[in-house]
Motif scaffolding. Sequence first.
Motif, PDB file in Angstrom:
ATOM      1  N   ASP A  95       0.851  -1.182   0.000  1.00  0.00           N
ATOM      2  CA  ASP A  95       0.000   0.000   0.000  1.00  0.00           C
ATOM      3  C   ASP A  95       0.891   1.237   0.000  1.00  0.00           C
ATOM      4  OD1 ASP A  95      -1.828   2.005   0.271  1.00  0.00           O
ATOM      5  OD2 ASP A  95      -2.711   1.281   2.144  1.00  0.00           O
ATOM      6  N   PRO A  96       1.001   1.958  -1.131  1.00  0.00           N
ATOM      7  CA  PRO A  96       1.887   3.127  -1.181  1.00  0.00           C
ATOM      8  C   PRO A  96       1.412   4.286  -0.325  1.00  0.00           C
ATOM      9  CG  PRO A  96       0.572   2.976  -3.177  1.00  0.00           C
ATOM     10  CD  PRO A  96       0.302   1.718  -2.401  1.00  0.00           C
ATOM     11  N   ARG A  97       0.216   4.177   0.248  1.00  0.00           N
ATOM     12  CA  ARG A  97      -0.281   5.238   1.123  1.00  0.00           C
ATOM     13  C   ARG A  97       0.159   5.050   2.564  1.00  0.00           C
ATOM     14  NH1 ARG A  97      -5.949   3.944  -1.651  1.00  0.00           N
ATOM     15  NH2 ARG A  97      -5.047   1.921  -1.141  1.00  0.00           N
ATOM     16  N   ASP A  98       0.823   3.941   2.856  1.00  0.00           N
ATOM     17  CA  ASP A  98       1.297   3.672   4.206  1.00  0.00           C
ATOM     18  C   ASP A  98       2.429   4.645   4.559  1.00  0.00           C
ATOM     19  OD1 ASP A  98       1.554   1.725   6.590  1.00  0.00           O
ATOM     20  OD2 ASP A  98       3.601   1.881   5.825  1.00  0.00           O
ATOM     21  N   PRO A  99       2.338   5.349   5.685  1.00  0.00           N
ATOM     22  CA  PRO A  99       3.346   6.361   6.037  1.00  0.00           C
ATOM     23  C   PRO A  99       4.777   5.831   6.071  1.00  0.00           C
ATOM     24  CG  PRO A  99       1.421   6.580   7.444  1.00  0.00           C
ATOM     25  CD  PRO A  99       1.227   5.318   6.655  1.00  0.00           C
ATOM     26  N   GLU A 100       4.977   4.622   6.567  1.00  0.00           N
ATOM     27  CA  GLU A 100       6.326   4.064   6.623  1.00  0.00           C
ATOM     28  C   GLU A 100       6.865   3.803   5.222  1.00  0.00           C
ATOM     29  OE1 GLU A 100       6.546   0.678   9.153  1.00  0.00           O
ATOM     30  OE2 GLU A 100       5.977   1.789  10.965  1.00  0.00           O
ATOM     31  N   PHE A 101       5.994   3.323   4.328  1.00  0.00           N
ATOM     32  CA  PHE A 101       6.418   3.102   2.946  1.00  0.00           C
ATOM     33  C   PHE A 101       6.773   4.430   2.287  1.00  0.00           C
ATOM     34  CE2 PHE A 101       5.544   3.173  -1.576  1.00  0.00           C
ATOM     35  CZ  PHE A 101       6.323   2.107  -2.029  1.00  0.00           C
ATOM     36  N   ILE A 102       5.957   5.458   2.504  1.00  0.00           N
ATOM     37  CA  ILE A 102       6.211   6.773   1.906  1.00  0.00           C
ATOM     38  C   ILE A 102       7.569   7.302   2.354  1.00  0.00           C
ATOM     39  CG2 ILE A 102       5.468   9.192   1.862  1.00  0.00           C
ATOM     40  CD1 ILE A 102       2.574   8.139   2.108  1.00  0.00           C
ATOM     41  N   GLU A 103       7.888   7.132   3.620  1.00  0.00           N
ATOM     42  CA  GLU A 103       9.168   7.605   4.143  1.00  0.00           C
ATOM     43  C   GLU A 103      10.334   6.904   3.459  1.00  0.00           C
ATOM     44  OE1 GLU A 103      11.509   8.095   8.436  1.00  0.00           O
ATOM     45  OE2 GLU A 103       9.425   7.398   8.370  1.00  0.00           O
ATOM     46  N   ARG A 104      10.244   5.576   3.316  1.00  0.00           N
ATOM     47  CA  ARG A 104      11.309   4.820   2.656  1.00  0.00           C
ATOM     48  C   ARG A 104      11.403   5.178   1.175  1.00  0.00           C
ATOM     49  NH1 ARG A 104       9.086   0.694   5.894  1.00  0.00           N
ATOM     50  NH2 ARG A 104       8.017  -0.234   4.105  1.00  0.00           N
ATOM     51  N   TYR A 105      10.256   5.294   0.546  1.00  0.00           N
ATOM     52  CA  TYR A 105      10.232   5.589  -0.883  1.00  0.00           C
ATOM     53  C   TYR A 105      10.802   6.980  -1.162  1.00  0.00           C
ATOM     54  CZ  TYR A 105       8.476   5.575  -5.676  1.00  0.00           C
ATOM     55  OH  TYR A 105       8.374   5.598  -7.047  1.00  0.00           O
ATOM     56  N   THR A 106      10.515   7.921  -0.290  1.00  0.00           N
ATOM     57  CA  THR A 106      11.033   9.280  -0.434  1.00  0.00           C
ATOM     58  C   THR A 106      12.555   9.277  -0.437  1.00  0.00           C
ATOM     59  OG1 THR A 106       9.096  10.245   0.636  1.00  0.00           O
ATOM     60  CG2 THR A 106      11.090  11.571   0.618  1.00  0.00           C
ATOM     61  N   ASP A 107      13.169   8.527   0.469  1.00  0.00           N
ATOM     62  CA  ASP A 107      14.631   8.450   0.534  1.00  0.00           C
ATOM     63  C   ASP A 107      15.203   7.820  -0.733  1.00  0.00           C
ATOM     64  OD1 ASP A 107      14.772   9.632   3.028  1.00  0.00           O
ATOM     65  OD2 ASP A 107      14.662   7.721   4.106  1.00  0.00           O
ATOM     66  N   VAL A 108      14.529   6.795  -1.243  1.00  0.00           N
ATOM     67  CA  VAL A 108      15.006   6.116  -2.452  1.00  0.00           C
ATOM     68  C   VAL A 108      14.981   7.059  -3.647  1.00  0.00           C
ATOM     69  CG1 VAL A 108      14.483   4.300  -4.127  1.00  0.00           C
ATOM     70  CG2 VAL A 108      14.399   3.790  -1.687  1.00  0.00           C
ATOM     71  N   VAL A 109      13.858   7.742  -3.844  1.00  0.00           N
ATOM     72  CA  VAL A 109      13.728   8.645  -4.990  1.00  0.00           C
ATOM     73  C   VAL A 109      14.737   9.788  -4.903  1.00  0.00           C
ATOM     74  CG1 VAL A 109      12.200  10.282  -6.165  1.00  0.00           C
ATOM     75  CG2 VAL A 109      11.304   8.079  -5.400  1.00  0.00           C
ATOM     76  N   ALA A 110      14.919  10.339  -3.710  1.00  0.00           N
ATOM     77  CA  ALA A 110      15.829  11.475  -3.543  1.00  0.00           C
ATOM     78  C   ALA A 110      17.289  11.087  -3.765  1.00  0.00           C
ATOM     79  CB  ALA A 110      15.664  12.087  -2.158  1.00  0.00           C
ATOM     80  N   SER A 111      17.593   9.797  -3.734  1.00  0.00           N
ATOM     81  CA  SER A 111      18.976   9.352  -3.888  1.00  0.00           C
ATOM     82  C   SER A 111      19.399   9.191  -5.345  1.00  0.00           C
ATOM     83  CB  SER A 111      19.166   8.007  -3.167  1.00  0.00           C
ATOM     84  OG  SER A 111      18.483   6.967  -3.859  1.00  0.00           O
ATOM     85  N   PHE A 112      18.480   9.374  -6.290  1.00  0.00           N
ATOM     86  CA  PHE A 112      18.789   9.104  -7.690  1.00  0.00           C
ATOM     87  C   PHE A 112      19.577  10.206  -8.381  1.00  0.00           C
ATOM     88  CE2 PHE A 112      15.537   5.728  -7.592  1.00  0.00           C
ATOM     89  CZ  PHE A 112      16.222   4.746  -8.290  1.00  0.00           C
ATOM     90  N   GLY A 113      19.612  11.401  -7.843  1.00  0.00           N
ATOM     91  CA  GLY A 113      20.414  12.456  -8.447  1.00  0.00           C
ATOM     92  C   GLY A 113      19.734  13.222  -9.550  1.00  0.00           C
TER      93      GLY A 113
END
Length: 217
Positions: A187-205
Amino acid sequence: MSGARMAELLFDEADAISTRERLVISALQAFSSTGYDGVSVREVERACGVNRGLIAYHFGSKEELWRACIDLLMAKFHEEMTKYRGVLRVVSPEERAKVLLKIYVSFASKHPEFFRLLIVHGADESSRMEWLVKGLKETLNFFGEVTGSSSDSVTAEEEAMACYLFLGAASTIFAVPSQCQMLFGVDPRDPEFIERYTDVVASFGFYDPRPLGGKPS
């Protein structure tokens, strides 16, 4: 998503919003789902439980209602970004960019209709697209101002690739939550998933498209 749920996401005090704001929220959901031509102003009024003719009273036309929807989303997005302006100036340009990218991912998770509107209206060659692009340009200019980056240092192609790769990466999963849940059981609406996903996306440059991925050649 119901109008009441949209109100909770878009405003801090959902029970205090005006009829005009309720109409914008309802119309925003409709426009992002079926596009401009698929929306009936009477259906928007009916969904809000208001009298016929109130859209004409508050906005004058469906076109102005659409613009009010875009203005609301862009204002919320810009508000999220600008409130960190002072803090961002004391960290490195790279860190500023990462923070802003994280802000956008968080925004996209709360307002998936923003990306849906970009897709639904992305092929329009109309005054509505000009209105939407104007808001996007203001945001891109703010990003460049805060991070110290300049479009003069990259080609238009590099800038376009970085922009749309980021928008897709940051937004798509939140625009299709049911699909993601059925496909992966996530569920991409889960707050914990959003937090992890945010870090992943921001790491791409994406903040440095020279060449795409980060470092100048």
